[in-house]
Design an enzyme around this catalytic site. Structure first.
Site, PDB file in Angstrom:
ATOM      1  N   VAL A  13     -17.426  14.663 -11.975  1.00  0.00           N
ATOM      2  CA  VAL A  13     -17.411  16.040 -12.464  1.00  0.00           C
ATOM      3  C   VAL A  13     -16.554  16.951 -11.597  1.00  0.00           C
ATOM      4  CG1 VAL A  13     -19.515  16.695 -11.211  1.00  0.00           C
ATOM      5  CG2 VAL A  13     -18.877  17.914 -13.315  1.00  0.00           C
ATOM      6  N   ASP A  14     -16.465  16.680 -10.289  1.00  0.00           N
ATOM      7  CA  ASP A  14     -15.734  17.571  -9.397  1.00  0.00           C
ATOM      8  C   ASP A  14     -14.234  17.592  -9.705  1.00  0.00           C
ATOM      9  OD1 ASP A  14     -18.103  18.194  -8.047  1.00  0.00           O
ATOM     10  OD2 ASP A  14     -17.879  16.490  -6.694  1.00  0.00           O
ATOM     11  N   SER A  15     -13.630  16.420  -9.844  1.00  0.00           N
ATOM     12  CA  SER A  15     -12.205  16.376 -10.152  1.00  0.00           C
ATOM     13  C   SER A  15     -11.937  16.878 -11.569  1.00  0.00           C
ATOM     14  CB  SER A  15     -11.656  14.963  -9.970  1.00  0.00           C
ATOM     15  OG  SER A  15     -12.350  14.020 -10.776  1.00  0.00           O
ATOM     16  N   MET A  34      -6.753   6.449 -10.069  1.00  0.00           N
ATOM     17  CA  MET A  34      -6.386   5.400  -9.120  1.00  0.00           C
ATOM     18  C   MET A  34      -7.405   4.267  -9.159  1.00  0.00           C
ATOM     19  SD  MET A  34      -5.335   7.665  -5.770  1.00  0.00           S
ATOM     20  CE  MET A  34      -6.407   9.075  -6.121  1.00  0.00           C
ATOM     21  N   CYS A  99      -9.649   6.267   4.049  1.00  0.00           N
ATOM     22  CA  CYS A  99      -9.167   6.251   2.675  1.00  0.00           C
ATOM     23  C   CYS A  99      -8.474   7.567   2.328  1.00  0.00           C
ATOM     24  CB  CYS A  99     -10.327   5.993   1.720  1.00  0.00           C
ATOM     25  SG  CYS A  99      -9.829   5.858  -0.007  1.00  0.00           S
ATOM     26  N   CYS A 195     -16.072   3.797  -0.083  1.00  0.00           N
ATOM     27  CA  CYS A 195     -14.990   4.431  -0.821  1.00  0.00           C
ATOM     28  C   CYS A 195     -14.250   3.429  -1.706  1.00  0.00           C
ATOM     29  CB  CYS A 195     -14.019   5.066   0.175  1.00  0.00           C
ATOM     30  SG  CYS A 195     -12.633   5.912  -0.569  1.00  0.00           S
TER      31      CYS A 195
END
Length: 374
Positions: A13-15, A34, A99, A195
């Protein structure tokens, strides 16, 4: 101001809201998904397929192009091999930080520039402010979600070319915007685990890449009380999963990992959360990095974190070289862990940080125990 931007779309949701905000602000927005892990990419561990579907649906709603790229080779070479080497050496690395440094703000940034775009954006809860021609990194306004700790390795090149659109929002506000837009991931839980690798049984995961080497579990006063499965499976301050049953010490107090004796392959433990061996006021840090390119003035009153979500701790830095320093805290710190990062702040500004190399023990009797001199 850069007007063309590629948003790193994670499927979260953040991106998604970051892309929405940039479009509303008049940027030329493109998005990039990615894929960075393939070794054992199954639905049991990795949510890449679900994340990709969510990213596609968000981009469809926003009418934005979505690129896909596979950075698995770069991730393996630049992040995962280092991750494994750190565990071989008995340390506990933070792959999220590496990362960000090597993939999200290096390989991704380079890819975006090759597309002819001017900048990149992510859904990190952090802020970038320009002061007197210098780009500075600040905490996100949502103290519960601030992610500046993971971004301390960014320098002027990365900060100049990066945007954090949700840095001045709370998580609640982000979800509200996503719900109003009908995003499929509005209620999606935050990702956890390694990650790009995801949630999994960490011990079983490491066994695929590193051979286990069992050894003795020893108390700080030298008593052998059990067997460990391999030092790499434990981290300092760990309480669960030690396999220490009754019959040793106070049955009401839990046992904690204090240290790892690599030379003799021993796991050192102590009983009780407040045991002195678990606390120290000093550490040495290496691989120092400063976001402005210059180390802070010695006269500044600084704070630091030795782990994410920790409250800021007052500290003093004594530089022994450009890349190394002794850090002394005003108050003893619990389970300082080599391989993790110590990140420095001046108020809300993230100045930079380094890798914790060594814990300077305050308890001389513990030092005797760990060196086998008892």
């Amino acid at each position: 101001m850069s007007r063309s931007v590629v948003v790193g779309m994670s499927g979260g949701v953040d991106s998604a809201v970051a892309a929405l905000l940039l479009k509303e602000q008049g940027y030329e927005v493109e998005c990039l998904f990615m894929k960075n892990w393939e070794a054992d990419d199954t639905d049991d561990y990795c949510t890449a397929e679900e994340d990709y579907r969510d990213a596609i649906q968000v981009c469809d709603i926003l009418d934005l192009p979505l690129h896909t790229v596979n950075f698995s080779r770069e991730y393996w070479e630049r992040v995962f091999t280092h991750f494994l080497q750190e565990y071989r050496e008995g340390r506990t690395p933070n792959p999220d930080i590496l990362c960000n440094k090597e993939i999200k703000f290096k390989v991704f940034l380079e890819y975006a520039l090759k597309l002819g775009m001017e900048s990149i954006a992510t859904g990190h809860y952090a802020r970038i402010l320009r002061k007197h021609g210098t780009f500075r990194l600040y905490k996100g306004l949502d103290a519960a979600k601030d992610q500046s700790y993971f971004l301390y390795t960014l320098g002027q090149k990365e900060l100049r070319k990066s945007l954090f659109p949700i840095g001045e929002m709370t998580k609640k506000e982000v979800r509200e915007r996503a719900r109003k837009m009908g995003f499929p991931n509005a209620e999606k839980k935050d990702s956890t685990g390694i990650c790009f690798i995801g949630e999994r049984n960490f011990r079983a995961f490491l066994k695929q890449y590193l051979p286990a080497k069992p050894g003795e579990i020893v108390t700080v006063d030298g008593r052998v009380v059990g067997r460990h499965e391999g030092l790499m499976y434990y981290t300092l301050g760990q309480r669960k999963g030690l396999g220490i049953g009754g019959g040793y010490g106070n049955k009401e107090a839990a046992w904690y990992v204090v240290d790892k004796d690599l030379r003799q392959n021993r796991l050192i433990i102590a009983q009780g959360h407040d045991h002195p061996a678990l606390f120290s006021t000093r550490l040495t840090a290496t691989q120092l990095h400063w976001t402005t390119g210059e180390r802070p003035d010695d006269s500044l009153s600084l704070q630091a974190k030795i782990r994410y979500r920790q409250a800021d701790q007052e500290c003093r830095i004594e530089f022994t070289s450009d890349q190394t320093a002794m850090v002394t805290f005003a108050e003893p710190q619990f389970a300082i862990t080599p391989g993790q990062s110590v990140v420095f702040y001046h108020g809300d500004e993230c100045l930079g940080g380094g890798i914790i190399d060594r814990v300077i023990r305050d308890n001389s009797s513990y030092e005797s125990a760990i060196t086998g001199e008892i």
